[in-house]
Design an enzyme around this catalytic site. Sequence first.
Site, short mmCIF file in Angstrom:
data_model
loop_
_atom_site.label_atom_id
_atom_site.label_comp_id
_atom_site.label_asym_id
_atom_site.label_seq_id
_atom_site.Cartn_x
_atom_site.Cartn_y
_atom_site.Cartn_z
N HIS A 238 0.81 -1.20 0.00
CA HIS A 238 0.00 0.00 0.00
C HIS A 238 0.85 1.26 0.00
O HIS A 238 0.64 2.17 -0.81
CB HIS A 238 -0.91 -0.01 1.22
CG HIS A 238 -1.82 1.18 1.29
ND1 HIS A 238 -3.03 1.24 0.64
CD2 HIS A 238 -1.69 2.37 1.94
CE1 HIS A 238 -3.61 2.39 0.88
NE2 HIS A 238 -2.81 3.11 1.66
N HIS A 253 3.20 6.21 -1.89
CA HIS A 253 3.87 7.36 -1.29
C HIS A 253 5.40 7.29 -1.45
O HIS A 253 6.11 7.78 -0.58
CB HIS A 253 3.51 7.46 0.19
CG HIS A 253 2.05 7.64 0.45
ND1 HIS A 253 1.39 8.82 0.20
CD2 HIS A 253 1.11 6.78 0.92
CE1 HIS A 253 0.11 8.69 0.52
NE2 HIS A 253 -0.08 7.47 0.95
N LYS A 296 -4.78 10.12 -8.29
CA LYS A 296 -4.39 10.31 -6.90
C LYS A 296 -4.51 11.79 -6.58
O LYS A 296 -3.79 12.63 -7.13
CB LYS A 296 -2.95 9.85 -6.67
CG LYS A 296 -2.46 10.00 -5.22
CD LYS A 296 -3.14 9.01 -4.28
CE LYS A 296 -2.52 9.08 -2.89
NZ LYS A 296 -3.13 8.14 -1.94
#
Length: 362
Positions: A238, A253, A296
Amino acid sequence: MMKPWMLLVGVGMALGCVAGQLYTAPDSCKGRCEEPYSKEDECHCDAECESHYNCCEDYYEHCRPGGERGEVAARRHAGEGFSSSRDAISDQELLQVSEQLYGADHNKARPQDITINPQYRAAPDETDDQEDRSPRPLYAFVNEKLFSKPTYASFIRLLDNYQRATGREEEVTAEELREQDTFLREVIKTELMKKLFAFLHQKNRYGSEQEFLEDLKEMWFGLYSRGNGEKDSSGFEHVFSGEVKKGQVSGFHNWIRFYLLEKQGLVNYYSHNYNGPWDSYPDVLGLQFSWDGFYKEVGSAFIGCSPEFEFGVYTLCFIARPGRACHLSLGGHSISIQTYTWTKSTYGPGKKYIATAYVISP
């Protein structure tokens, strides 16, 4: 200048709608002592929580002031109680140890290693527009010699091990398990991770480096279900590799992952809404982008740090401040990390998987 945590309300407007749907932050015991047990709670305040190793971090403060925690409880994750007040991790200690980790990031990029083009800065009401306002790629240049360093190379090998769509079970091969072990072995060799272990060992979180490694593997790489009951996700997938859920990018990220996919033409940079105060690396950027057609809205990321830095800082905050803003100091600048635990399954008494971790970008 306003501190990042002073802007959490604003971040909530930008990020909270999405995060609130995916995660449930833990609570404290304030006003909850002897509250009946509910499996839906992130942590607990009933009389049985000590024996089940699932008390909230402030259980002793609110429910048993002056009470002494047992030795068994002394070796659990943050948020579940410790043997004495000296084992608690204070805000000041977080500032100190984060500066130590920042100083130990010897593998980070130098200013000449990366050139970025942030281009258009999006206003708060523009981040969800899904409009490409930056004609050029974000990364104008990256010195790929960085990627031959052991922690980078072992990190990059992990990135293609995942199916990005949630609801589809991950099939982990023996080779992929070896790649996980190789990455963990390489990062634990670094001064940065040794400093992190020394700090957590001093705080009675781990009794040995091997115990620390085994827990890192479970909390980051252990599989759980985000949808349809399939073991389709992990903290590592994730946070660093990224996922797609309900037609939107979730997680993602990491600057290395972004650069490699942008180079392949699979990521399209749209704009940024935050550019950190650093004039060296690691920097921080809050950005908008599409990944192979999926959007995103705010993808905050460190830029130019080593894999061990991100992995270590996120781990520190997950252990010390799970589910809350974790306030750090990096190169004299204030920054905050947000982590959340996965609440629907565990890998042992009081042991929680990482649901997400990211740097808060105002």
